[in-house]
Design a protein around this motif. Structure first.
Motif, PDB file in Angstrom:
ATOM      1  N   TYR A  11       0.854  -1.176   0.000  1.00 43.78           N
ATOM      2  CA  TYR A  11       0.000   0.000   0.000  1.00 43.78           C
ATOM      3  C   TYR A  11       0.898   1.236   0.000  1.00 43.78           C
ATOM      4  O   TYR A  11       1.776   1.371   0.857  1.00 43.78           O
ATOM      5  CB  TYR A  11      -0.916   0.018   1.221  1.00 43.78           C
ATOM      6  CG  TYR A  11      -1.829  -1.182   1.257  1.00 43.78           C
ATOM      7  CD1 TYR A  11      -3.020  -1.174   0.538  1.00 43.78           C
ATOM      8  CD2 TYR A  11      -1.491  -2.315   1.974  1.00 43.78           C
ATOM      9  CE1 TYR A  11      -3.861  -2.271   0.548  1.00 43.78           C
ATOM     10  CE2 TYR A  11      -2.330  -3.423   1.987  1.00 43.78           C
ATOM     11  CZ  TYR A  11      -3.503  -3.390   1.269  1.00 43.78           C
ATOM     12  OH  TYR A  11      -4.337  -4.485   1.280  1.00 43.78           O
ATOM     13  N   GLN A  12       0.687   2.124  -0.965  1.00 37.52           N
ATOM     14  CA  GLN A  12       1.528   3.308  -1.067  1.00 37.52           C
ATOM     15  C   GLN A  12       1.519   4.125   0.219  1.00 37.52           C
ATOM     16  O   GLN A  12       2.540   4.667   0.620  1.00 37.52           O
ATOM     17  CB  GLN A  12       1.089   4.179  -2.242  1.00 37.52           C
ATOM     18  CG  GLN A  12       1.448   3.576  -3.570  1.00 37.52           C
ATOM     19  CD  GLN A  12       1.089   4.486  -4.722  1.00 37.52           C
ATOM     20  OE1 GLN A  12       0.323   5.426  -4.560  1.00 37.52           O
ATOM     21  NE2 GLN A  12       1.633   4.202  -5.877  1.00 37.52           N
ATOM     22  N   SER A  13       0.377   4.197   0.873  1.00 39.88           N
ATOM     23  CA  SER A  13       0.275   4.999   2.093  1.00 39.88           C
ATOM     24  C   SER A  13       1.145   4.443   3.215  1.00 39.88           C
ATOM     25  O   SER A  13       1.487   5.168   4.153  1.00 39.88           O
ATOM     26  CB  SER A  13      -1.183   5.071   2.547  1.00 39.88           C
ATOM     27  OG  SER A  13      -1.679   3.770   2.805  1.00 39.88           O
ATOM     28  N   GLN A  14       1.534   3.188   3.141  1.00 38.56           N
ATOM     29  CA  GLN A  14       2.384   2.595   4.163  1.00 38.56           C
ATOM     30  C   GLN A  14       3.868   2.721   3.813  1.00 38.56           C
ATOM     31  O   GLN A  14       4.725   2.303   4.584  1.00 38.56           O
ATOM     32  CB  GLN A  14       2.024   1.123   4.353  1.00 38.56           C
ATOM     33  CG  GLN A  14       0.636   0.931   4.906  1.00 38.56           C
ATOM     34  CD  GLN A  14       0.222  -0.530   4.953  1.00 38.56           C
ATOM     35  OE1 GLN A  14       0.872  -1.392   4.376  1.00 38.56           O
ATOM     36  NE2 GLN A  14      -0.878  -0.794   5.627  1.00 38.56           N
ATOM     37  N   ARG A  15       4.177   3.263   2.632  1.00 36.42           N
ATOM     38  CA  ARG A  15       5.562   3.392   2.186  1.00 36.42           C
ATOM     39  C   ARG A  15       5.998   4.857   2.101  1.00 36.42           C
ATOM     40  O   ARG A  15       6.986   5.179   1.456  1.00 36.42           O
ATOM     41  CB  ARG A  15       5.714   2.704   0.831  1.00 36.42           C
ATOM     42  CG  ARG A  15       5.408   1.212   0.903  1.00 36.42           C
ATOM     43  CD  ARG A  15       5.287   0.583  -0.468  1.00 36.42           C
ATOM     44  NE  ARG A  15       6.466   0.731  -1.280  1.00 36.42           N
ATOM     45  CZ  ARG A  15       7.400  -0.200  -1.456  1.00 36.42           C
ATOM     46  NH1 ARG A  15       7.280  -1.350  -0.857  1.00 36.42           N
ATOM     47  NH2 ARG A  15       8.441   0.025  -2.230  1.00 36.42           N
ATOM     48  N   ALA A  17       7.514   6.894   4.143  1.00 32.64           N
ATOM     49  CA  ALA A  17       8.886   7.175   4.592  1.00 32.64           C
ATOM     50  C   ALA A  17       9.894   6.832   3.495  1.00 32.64           C
ATOM     51  O   ALA A  17      10.860   7.573   3.273  1.00 32.64           O
ATOM     52  CB  ALA A  17       9.195   6.402   5.863  1.00 32.64           C
ATOM     53  N   LEU A  18       9.678   5.734   2.793  1.00 36.60           N
ATOM     54  CA  LEU A  18      10.556   5.332   1.696  1.00 36.60           C
ATOM     55  C   LEU A  18      10.527   6.367   0.574  1.00 36.60           C
ATOM     56  O   LEU A  18      11.579   6.759   0.050  1.00 36.60           O
ATOM     57  CB  LEU A  18      10.124   3.961   1.160  1.00 36.60           C
ATOM     58  CG  LEU A  18      10.885   3.418  -0.025  1.00 36.60           C
ATOM     59  CD1 LEU A  18      12.297   3.032   0.381  1.00 36.60           C
ATOM     60  CD2 LEU A  18      10.164   2.210  -0.597  1.00 36.60           C
ATOM     61  N   TYR A  19       9.339   6.849   0.226  1.00 35.50           N
ATOM     62  CA  TYR A  19       9.202   7.847  -0.833  1.00 35.50           C
ATOM     63  C   TYR A  19       9.812   9.182  -0.415  1.00 35.50           C
ATOM     64  O   TYR A  19      10.428   9.866  -1.229  1.00 35.50           O
ATOM     65  CB  TYR A  19       7.735   8.049  -1.211  1.00 35.50           C
ATOM     66  CG  TYR A  19       7.058   6.792  -1.683  1.00 35.50           C
ATOM     67  CD1 TYR A  19       7.719   5.883  -2.508  1.00 35.50           C
ATOM     68  CD2 TYR A  19       5.763   6.493  -1.322  1.00 35.50           C
ATOM     69  CE1 TYR A  19       7.100   4.727  -2.945  1.00 35.50           C
ATOM     70  CE2 TYR A  19       5.130   5.345  -1.760  1.00 35.50           C
ATOM     71  CZ  TYR A  19       5.815   4.466  -2.569  1.00 35.50           C
ATOM     72  OH  TYR A  19       5.194   3.328  -3.003  1.00 35.50           O
ATOM     73  N   LEU A  20       9.665   9.548   0.849  1.00 34.08           N
ATOM     74  CA  LEU A  20      10.230  10.795   1.349  1.00 34.08           C
ATOM     75  C   LEU A  20      11.751  10.766   1.259  1.00 34.08           C
ATOM     76  O   LEU A  20      12.380  11.742   0.836  1.00 34.08           O
ATOM     77  CB  LEU A  20       9.769  11.046   2.783  1.00 34.08           C
ATOM     78  CG  LEU A  20      10.213  12.347   3.415  1.00 34.08           C
ATOM     79  CD1 LEU A  20       9.733  13.550   2.605  1.00 34.08           C
ATOM     80  CD2 LEU A  20       9.691  12.436   4.833  1.00 34.08           C
ATOM     81  N   GLU A  21      12.360   9.664   1.636  1.00 35.74           N
ATOM     82  CA  GLU A  21      13.815   9.535   1.554  1.00 35.74           C
ATOM     83  C   GLU A  21      14.287   9.604   0.098  1.00 35.74           C
ATOM     84  O   GLU A  21      15.307  10.222  -0.202  1.00 35.74           O
ATOM     85  CB  GLU A  21      14.276   8.235   2.203  1.00 35.74           C
ATOM     86  CG  GLU A  21      14.237   8.272   3.709  1.00 35.74           C
ATOM     87  CD  GLU A  21      15.052   9.418   4.288  1.00 35.74           C
ATOM     88  OE1 GLU A  21      16.212   9.623   3.865  1.00 35.74           O
ATOM     89  OE2 GLU A  21      14.523  10.132   5.158  1.00 35.74           O
TER      90      GLU A  21
END
Length: 74
Positions: A11-15, A17-21
């Motif tokens: 689920y994109q909403s659970q990732r 932190a990964l996208y922010l980094e």
């Protein structure tokens, strides 16, 4: 299609932190830039009204934010 699932679902909403980094890395190495231009500058896309011709035609505008120049306030 013969696809075997080996993991997931994701689920994109659970990732977030990964996208922010990844976004921070792109900003740091210069492959991305922050844009402060108003949405009205760009025809079409998210700012277009439904049913107008602008929803079908997108104009690509070179943004001065890309060159590190902030736009003048409107």
């Amino acid at each position: 299609m013969g696809v075997d699932w080996d993991e997931g679902p994701f689920y994109q909403s659970q990732r977030t932190a990964l996208y922010l980094e990844a976004a921070k890395k792109c900003l740091a190495n210069g492959t991305a830039f922050l844009c402060y231009c108003p949405a009205e500058k760009y025809v079409g896309g998210d700012h277009a009204e439904e049913g107008t011709a602008a929803t079908k035609v997108r104009r690509v505008t070179r943004c001065s934010c890309r060159d590190g120049i902030l736009p003048l306030p409107m």
